[in-house]
Design a protein around this motif. Structure first.
Motif, PDB file in Angstrom:
ATOM      1  N   GLU A  25      91.463  17.583 -38.353  1.00  0.00           N
ATOM      2  CA  GLU A  25      91.822  18.736 -39.192  1.00  0.00           C
ATOM      3  C   GLU A  25      90.592  19.588 -39.517  1.00  0.00           C
ATOM      4  O   GLU A  25      90.674  20.821 -39.526  1.00  0.00           O
ATOM      5  N   GLN A  26      89.461  18.957 -39.764  1.00  0.00           N
ATOM      6  CA  GLN A  26      88.260  19.709 -40.089  1.00  0.00           C
ATOM      7  C   GLN A  26      87.765  20.520 -38.898  1.00  0.00           C
ATOM      8  O   GLN A  26      87.370  21.680 -39.053  1.00  0.00           O
ATOM      9  N   ARG A  29      90.037  23.528 -38.505  1.00  0.00           N
ATOM     10  CA  ARG A  29      89.751  24.571 -39.508  1.00  0.00           C
ATOM     11  C   ARG A  29      88.448  25.290 -39.200  1.00  0.00           C
ATOM     12  O   ARG A  29      88.366  26.515 -39.318  1.00  0.00           O
ATOM     13  N   ARG A  93      95.414  30.346 -39.481  1.00  0.00           N
ATOM     14  CA  ARG A  93      94.412  29.747 -40.370  1.00  0.00           C
ATOM     15  C   ARG A  93      95.061  29.355 -41.686  1.00  0.00           C
ATOM     16  O   ARG A  93      94.777  28.295 -42.233  1.00  0.00           O
ATOM     17  N   LEU A  96      96.878  26.158 -41.412  1.00  0.00           N
ATOM     18  CA  LEU A  96      96.004  24.989 -41.411  1.00  0.00           C
ATOM     19  C   LEU A  96      95.668  24.537 -42.829  1.00  0.00           C
ATOM     20  O   LEU A  96      95.402  23.357 -43.066  1.00  0.00           O
ATOM     21  N   LEU A  97      95.674  25.461 -43.768  1.00  0.00           N
ATOM     22  CA  LEU A  97      95.350  25.130 -45.155  1.00  0.00           C
ATOM     23  C   LEU A  97      96.560  24.569 -45.907  1.00  0.00           C
ATOM     24  O   LEU A  97      96.409  23.831 -46.873  1.00  0.00           O
TER      25      LEU A  97
END
Length: 130
Positions: A25-26, A29, A93, A96-97
């Motif tokens: 996930e990081q 992002r 984006r 993704l958050l």
């Protein structure tokens, strides 16, 4: 290539989310947000494992998933690099958050915090991390 592996990733060992998934996930992002650009070299599995005191197989699993998704690519002589794909659109984006914010919203409800308090705290954190 990112030079500070320990600063590139942040692992929450007490999180219910598996460590390999946190890494995936990081990287997603960072690539979507432009901190990692297409062609940027990634730290080696060994570098990440040593910097974060992780099992190298955990890092390898994350890299493998990112390669299958097309986020990372293997380059002969360079190791893993950010794939030459188009940058994510702003809506992507935000998507993704969303899981992170959903977890935070659940915790806020469990703590019985009101919306204004939570939003104020989030705004403060955003300002502190600029």
């Amino acid at each position: 290539m990112p030079t500070h592996t320990a600063n590139l990733f942040s692992i929450a060992t007490g999180s219910p989310e598996p460590i390999y998934r946190q890494l995936v996930e990081q990287v997603r992002r960072l690539a979507a947000g432009g901190q990692l650009q297409p062609g940027d070299g990634m730290p080696s599995v060994r570098e990440i494992a040593q910097a974060l005191a992780l099992n190298p197989m955990t890092v390898s699993k994350a890299y493998g998933l990112l390669e299958m998704e097309g986020v990372l690519a293997r380059r002969r002589g360079l190791g893993m690099v950010v794939a030459d794909s188009a940058p994510a659109r702003p809506a992507d984006r935000a998507d993704l958050l969303r899981p992170t914010l959903e977890r935070a919203a659940l915790e806020a409800r469990q703590l019985e915090l009101d919306t204004d308090t939570v939003l104020s705290l989030f705004a403060t954190i955003l300002k502190e991390n600029q």
